[in-house]
Design an enzyme around this catalytic site. Structure first.
Site, PDB file in Angstrom:
ATOM      1  N   THR A 114      23.375   6.661 -11.379  1.00 50.15           N
ATOM      2  CA  THR A 114      22.832   6.239 -12.673  1.00 50.15           C
ATOM      3  C   THR A 114      23.998   5.754 -13.521  1.00 50.15           C
ATOM      4  OG1 THR A 114      21.575   6.947 -14.622  1.00 50.15           O
ATOM      5  CG2 THR A 114      22.988   8.592 -13.608  1.00 50.15           C
ATOM      6  N   GLY A 115      23.686   4.935 -14.511  1.00 51.75           N
ATOM      7  CA  GLY A 115      24.754   4.413 -15.363  1.00 51.75           C
ATOM      8  C   GLY A 115      24.906   2.915 -15.212  1.00 51.75           C
TER       9      GLY A 115
ATOM     10  N   THR B  72      17.495   6.610 -16.114  1.00 51.28           N
ATOM     11  CA  THR B  72      17.081   6.062 -14.813  1.00 51.28           C
ATOM     12  C   THR B  72      16.922   7.227 -13.860  1.00 51.28           C
ATOM     13  OG1 THR B  72      18.138   3.919 -15.000  1.00 51.28           O
ATOM     14  CG2 THR B  72      17.971   4.817 -12.783  1.00 51.28           C
TER      15      THR B  72
ATOM     16  N   THR C 236      13.998   2.083 -12.302  1.00 55.63           N
ATOM     17  CA  THR C 236      14.570   1.852 -13.630  1.00 55.63           C
ATOM     18  C   THR C 236      14.038   0.572 -14.265  1.00 55.63           C
ATOM     19  OG1 THR C 236      16.685   1.714 -14.821  1.00 55.63           O
ATOM     20  CG2 THR C 236      16.540   0.468 -12.802  1.00 55.63           C
TER      21      THR C 236
ATOM     22  N   ARG D 132      18.832 -10.277 -14.850  1.00 53.94           N
ATOM     23  CA  ARG D 132      19.855  -9.320 -14.426  1.00 53.94           C
ATOM     24  C   ARG D 132      19.219  -8.219 -13.555  1.00 53.94           C
ATOM     25  NH1 ARG D 132      20.784  -3.553 -14.787  1.00 53.94           N
ATOM     26  NH2 ARG D 132      23.003  -3.216 -14.697  1.00 53.94           N
TER      27      ARG D 132
ATOM     28  N   SER E 233      13.733   4.149 -20.121  1.00 47.08           N
ATOM     29  CA  SER E 233      14.630   3.563 -19.110  1.00 47.08           C
ATOM     30  C   SER E 233      13.933   3.300 -17.791  1.00 47.08           C
ATOM     31  CB  SER E 233      15.814   4.493 -18.837  1.00 47.08           C
ATOM     32  OG  SER E 233      16.619   4.581 -19.979  1.00 47.08           O
TER      33      SER E 233
HETATM   34  C1  SD4 Z   1      21.159  -0.172 -14.106  1.00 46.88           C
HETATM   35  N1  SD4 Z   1      21.816   1.949 -13.223  1.00 46.88           N
HETATM   36  O1  SD4 Z   1      20.237  -0.977 -14.147  1.00 46.88           O
HETATM   37  C2  SD4 Z   1      20.834   1.301 -14.052  1.00 46.88           C
HETATM   38  C3  SD4 Z   1      20.772   1.831 -15.456  1.00 46.88           C
HETATM   39  C4  SD4 Z   1      20.687   3.333 -15.560  1.00 46.88           C
HETATM   40  O2  SD4 Z   1      20.010   5.216 -16.728  1.00 46.88           O
HETATM   41  O3  SD4 Z   1      21.095   4.074 -14.716  1.00 46.88           O
HETATM   42  N2  SD4 Z   1      20.140   3.869 -16.612  1.00 46.88           N
HETATM   43  O4  SD4 Z   1      22.336  -0.518 -14.142  1.00 46.88           O
END
Ligand code: SD4
Length: 325
Positions: free
Chosen positions: A237-238, A186, A204, A214, A84
């Site tokens: 994160t997320g 991330t 990330t 994106r 990630s």
């Molecule tokens: C994203 N927040 O690019 C990041 C992805 C992530 O663990 O947190 N992955 O949306």
């Protein structure tokens, strides 16, 4: 008051010459959170113990938080098994690894890069943007050219493992990011040093198999990371889209400014998503925050979010509370 008068009187006030009284800045009440004591602390999202250890090496030797967070997040950036972040990150749906990162220091300075290809340590490029340019965010080709001008080298970041997985994904090409799997790892890191200064970093490869171009929350100051030395710092994160739409990390810091603990602030920022974003059950967002005393808290939508805390050189991995069970 006419604009010119306003400008000249505020300029005088700014110089402290207006009426022989305090400057506007001095008159403004500081909203710094008062602390009797603080404890130097490093925290990061997910099970990033090695990253914390690298950051602690800096903090433990009276180093600066900004150097600690950069050193810390470089560990997963260089790790091919962390899919990630950085080298070994999962590619977009065209097979390109594109990286996002940002960094912010105790003075409010910030630097970031997004849609950066072929550079292993985007966090260090973000640091250079912060330290050596008048800008905050460089994107894509421009970010890469800037990195090359600063001595970074290009390399292939797509490992065989990530390539094979991507090829398998292409067989169905169904785009459904999976909670705590593709949205995992991330790294957002916050550090408080022995001078009671806070800094943060976030890096990330973004969502696996995303559309080309994106960009998520991670390189966006206020979304993936925010630091205010008078109050605290937060990272996320997320599912970046949910964080972007609610300017999550800035929100967490502002909630701490209003008196919430780090854990309460993270919970309220998650609830903002739950209340306003109808798809909240299908996504994961986790927030992690630290105030300027070194108190730490976290909260997520889904179970499964963990974070690593290091104090006095000892690291603990903690399960965050979540809205859904
Ligand atoms: C994203 N927040 O690019 C990041 C992805 C992530 O663990 O947190 N992955 O949306």
């Amino acid at each position: 008051m006419k604009r010119r008068n306003f400008l000249s009187s505020s300029a005088l006030a700014g110089l402290g010459l207006g009426m022989g009284c305090k400057t506007e800045i001095q008159e403004e009440k500081s909203d710094a959170i008062q602390t009797d004591h603080f404890q130097a602390t490093v925290v990061s999202t997910w099970n990033n113990q090695k990253a914390n250890e690298a950051a602690w090496k800096v903090i433990g030797q009276q180093g600066k938080a900004i150097d600690a967070v950069e050193a810390g997040v470089k560990i997963p950036e260089a790790d091919p098994n962390d899919q990630s972040v950085g080298y070994g990150g999962r590619p977009d749906r065209d097979g390109n690894v594109t990286l996002d990162a940002c960094i912010m220091d105790e003075t409010g300075n910030a630097g970031s890069v997004c849609f950066l290809k072929n550079i292993k340590h985007p966090i260090s490029v973000a640091r250079k943007v912060m330290d050596e340019t008048p800008h905050v965010l460089l994107a894509g080709q421009g970010a890469q050219e800037f990195a090359l001008s600063k001595g970074f080298e290009t390399e292939n970041l797509l490992t065989e493992k990530s390539k094979e997985e991507w090829k398998k994904w292409l067989e169905t090409a169904e785009y459904k990011p999976k909670i705590n799997i593709e949205l995992h790892d991330t790294i957002g890191m916050l550090a408080l040093d022995e001078a009671q200064d806070l800094s943060g970093a976030c890096t990330t490869s973004g969502l696996a198999y995303k559309l080309a171009g994106r960009v998520g929350d991670s390189p966006i100051i206020g979304a993936g990371l925010f630091v205010d030395n008078e109050v605290g710092a937060a990272t996320s994160t997320g599912m970046g889209e949910a964080v972007l739409k609610s300017v999550g990390s800035f929100l967490v810091v502002e909630l701490m400014r209003q008196g919430k603990t780090p854990a309460e602030a993270c919970e309220e920022a998650v609830m903002r998503i739950v209340r306003k974003q109808p798809n909240y059950k299908e996504i994961q967002v986790g927030y992690l925050a630290m105030d300027r005393a070194g108190n730490v808290g976290a909260f997520a939508i889904q179970p499964g979010f963990v974070y690593a805390v290091t104090r006095n050189g000892n690291t603990e991995v903690i399960d965050a509370k979540s809205y859904l069970s």
